[in-house]
Scaffold this active site. Structure first.
Site, mmCIF file in Angstrom:
data_model
loop_
_atom_site.group_PDB
_atom_site.id
_atom_site.type_symbol
_atom_site.label_atom_id
_atom_site.label_comp_id
_atom_site.label_asym_id
_atom_site.label_seq_id
_atom_site.Cartn_x
_atom_site.Cartn_y
_atom_site.Cartn_z
ATOM 1 N N SER A 238 38.370 37.308 37.683
ATOM 2 C CA SER A 238 37.216 35.476 38.318
ATOM 3 C C SER A 238 36.304 35.546 37.988
ATOM 4 C CB SER A 238 37.233 35.703 39.616
ATOM 5 O OG SER A 238 36.580 34.935 40.406
ATOM 6 N N TYR B 70 34.274 41.127 47.146
ATOM 7 C CA TYR B 70 36.079 40.169 46.424
ATOM 8 C C TYR B 70 35.585 40.105 44.556
ATOM 9 C CZ TYR B 70 38.820 36.603 43.508
ATOM 10 O OH TYR B 70 39.145 36.021 43.315
HETATM 11 N N1 LIG Z 1 42.736 29.922 43.030
HETATM 12 C C1 LIG Z 1 41.752 30.097 42.678
HETATM 13 O O1 LIG Z 1 41.037 28.909 42.810
HETATM 14 C C2 LIG Z 1 41.540 31.279 41.748
HETATM 15 C C3 LIG Z 1 40.378 30.954 41.270
HETATM 16 C C4 LIG Z 1 39.913 32.662 40.021
HETATM 17 C C5 LIG Z 1 40.556 33.963 40.636
HETATM 18 N N2 LIG Z 1 42.355 33.956 41.134
HETATM 19 C C6 LIG Z 1 42.252 34.716 40.851
HETATM 20 O O2 LIG Z 1 44.107 34.577 40.535
HETATM 21 C C7 LIG Z 1 44.906 34.943 41.550
HETATM 22 C C8 LIG Z 1 46.265 34.157 42.152
HETATM 23 O O3 LIG Z 1 45.608 33.388 42.941
HETATM 24 P P1 LIG Z 1 46.300 32.138 43.927
HETATM 25 O O4 LIG Z 1 45.291 31.662 44.777
HETATM 26 O O5 LIG Z 1 46.248 31.288 42.467
HETATM 27 O O6 LIG Z 1 47.185 32.597 44.198
HETATM 28 P P2 LIG Z 1 48.375 32.566 43.525
HETATM 29 O O7 LIG Z 1 49.425 30.917 44.525
HETATM 30 O O8 LIG Z 1 48.756 32.917 42.820
HETATM 31 O O9 LIG Z 1 50.174 32.983 45.089
HETATM 32 C C9 LIG Z 1 49.873 34.858 45.327
HETATM 33 C C10 LIG Z 1 50.551 35.029 45.435
HETATM 34 O O10 LIG Z 1 50.751 36.280 46.007
HETATM 35 C C11 LIG Z 1 51.930 36.225 46.785
HETATM 36 N N3 LIG Z 1 50.743 37.787 48.115
HETATM 37 C C12 LIG Z 1 50.401 38.115 48.043
HETATM 38 N N4 LIG Z 1 49.824 39.229 48.933
HETATM 39 C C13 LIG Z 1 50.811 39.815 48.293
HETATM 40 C C14 LIG Z 1 51.268 41.176 49.098
HETATM 41 N N5 LIG Z 1 50.148 42.251 49.274
HETATM 42 N N6 LIG Z 1 52.632 41.462 47.922
HETATM 43 C C15 LIG Z 1 53.330 40.926 47.235
HETATM 44 N N7 LIG Z 1 52.655 39.272 47.711
HETATM 45 C C16 LIG Z 1 51.608 38.624 47.725
HETATM 46 C C17 LIG Z 1 51.768 35.997 47.833
HETATM 47 O O11 LIG Z 1 52.853 35.512 48.515
HETATM 48 C C18 LIG Z 1 51.395 34.389 46.805
HETATM 49 O O12 LIG Z 1 52.581 34.053 46.513
HETATM 50 C C19 LIG Z 1 44.237 36.269 42.270
HETATM 51 O O13 LIG Z 1 43.813 37.464 41.776
HETATM 52 C C20 LIG Z 1 43.106 35.051 42.842
HETATM 53 O O14 LIG Z 1 41.550 36.616 42.453
HETATM 54 C C21 LIG Z 1 41.874 32.557 42.225
#
Ligand SMILES: NC(=O)c1ccc[n+]([C@@H]2O[C@H](COP(=O)([O-])OP(=O)(O)OC[C@H]3O[C@@H](n4cnc5c(N)ncnc54)[C@H](O)[C@@H]3O)[C@@H](O)[C@H]2O)c1
Length: 264
Positions: A142, A155
């Site tokens: 991130s 985080y």
């Molecule tokens: N969304 C953003 O804007 C953003 C920005 C920067 C970084 N990130 C990072 O990107 C990655 C994906 O984020 P996202 O928000 O797009 O999520 P995502 O939509 O990819 O969903 C993550 C999935 O992980 C699953 N999950 C969560 N905890 C779990 C667990 N303990 N065991 C099994 N499955 C689990 C959830 O059910 C979900 O389907 C994360 O590492 C996040 O920190 C996200």
């Protein structure tokens, strides 16, 4: 057992609505067979149904990735279904928006278990198969790994830990043919943004407009599919000389010294 010559990637949280979904779609479009872990079986099954076409096969492993046995289960599923594992994408990550002084031990532990410990365990479980296939690892970090924001200290610490871990992997396993890189997304357009921002008491449309016009160089939010395409490139042989790198995909958020609309 299907011993198809197509490459196989394991994506944690690959059935997520946001980045996980973008990564799964991009890799399927590039012809990879997929093993997706998610704790939500319905979403996993729906994604598998949608992506299983044009010769692409998708295996869903329903696990909580923090369970100690989850990584081995997922790697074994890849070897049983496809006979190989060429790519690992550690995508799952949860947030924590709180000042450090207010974070409990339990919250700290949950955060580090999901965002760091699980990624380490998936790497450890996947390494023998990845070495065998001369594969690659992509971790999802991130922008918080580089820049500080209010209430994100913990985080940010998990993502910085993942950043350093990725470089260490590149050093330790490069000689055995393994590449490891980390992709750091900025704010990504996702169906989850609306409800989340509403819960935080702001109007999603206004807030996002303000964010892109002041906190990014570029006017549009990054899409999950764009993150997925970058991951697909890093896993591909076209990236055969790229390892140990932290790559930011953030519309220029980490390029700005201060708000773009500030004059001085
Ligand atoms: N969304 C953003 O804007 C953003 C920005 C920067 C970084 N990130 C990072 O990107 C990655 C994906 O984020 P996202 O928000 O797009 O999520 P995502 O939509 O990819 O969903 C993550 C999935 O992980 C699953 N999950 C969560 N905890 C779990 C667990 N303990 N065991 C099994 N499955 C689990 C959830 O059910 C979900 O389907 C994360 O590492 C996040 O920190 C996200």
């Amino acid at each position: 057992m299907n011993t198809s010559l197509s490459k196989v990637a394991l994506i944690t949280g690959g059935a997520g609505l946001g980045i996980g979904h973008g990564i799964s779609e991009a890799l399927a479009a590039a012809g990879w067979n997929l093993v997706i872990t998610d704790r939500n079986p319905e979403r996993g099954a729906a994604l598998a149904h949608r992506l299983s076409k044009d010769g692409v096969k998708v295996e869903v492993v329903t696990v909580d990735i923090t369970a100690p046995e989850a990584p081995t289960q997922a790697v074994e599923a890849a070897l049983k279904c496809f006979g190989r594992l060429d790519g690992l994408v550690n995508n799952v990550g949860v947030g924590l928006v709180k000042k450090a002084g207010e974070v409990t031990d339990e919250e700290f532990q949950t955060l580090f278990n999901v965002d760091f410990l699980a990624a380490f365990r998936f790497v450890r479980a996947a390494l023998p198969a990845l070495i065998n296939a001369q594969g690659a690892i992509v971790n999802i970090g991130s922008v918080h790994a580089r820049l500080a924001a209010p209430q994100y200290a913990l985080y940010a610490a998990t993502k910085s830990a993942l950043d350093a871990f990725t470089r260490g992997l590149a050093v330790d396993y490069g000689a055995q043919g393994i590449r490891a890189n980390i992709v750091h997304p900025g704010l990504v357009a996702s169906p989850q943004n609306g409800p989340l921002l509403t819960k935080l008491g702001v109007d999603p449309e206004t807030w996002i407009k303000e964010f892109t016009s002041t906190k990014q160089c570029l006017p549009d939010l990054v899409t999950a599919r764009e993150v997925g395409e970058l991951v697909a490139f890093l896993l591909s042989k076209n990236a055969r000389s790229i390892t140990g790198q932290s790559i930011y995909i953030d519309g220029g958020t980490t390029t700005l010294l201060w708000n773009r609309t500030e004059k001085l």
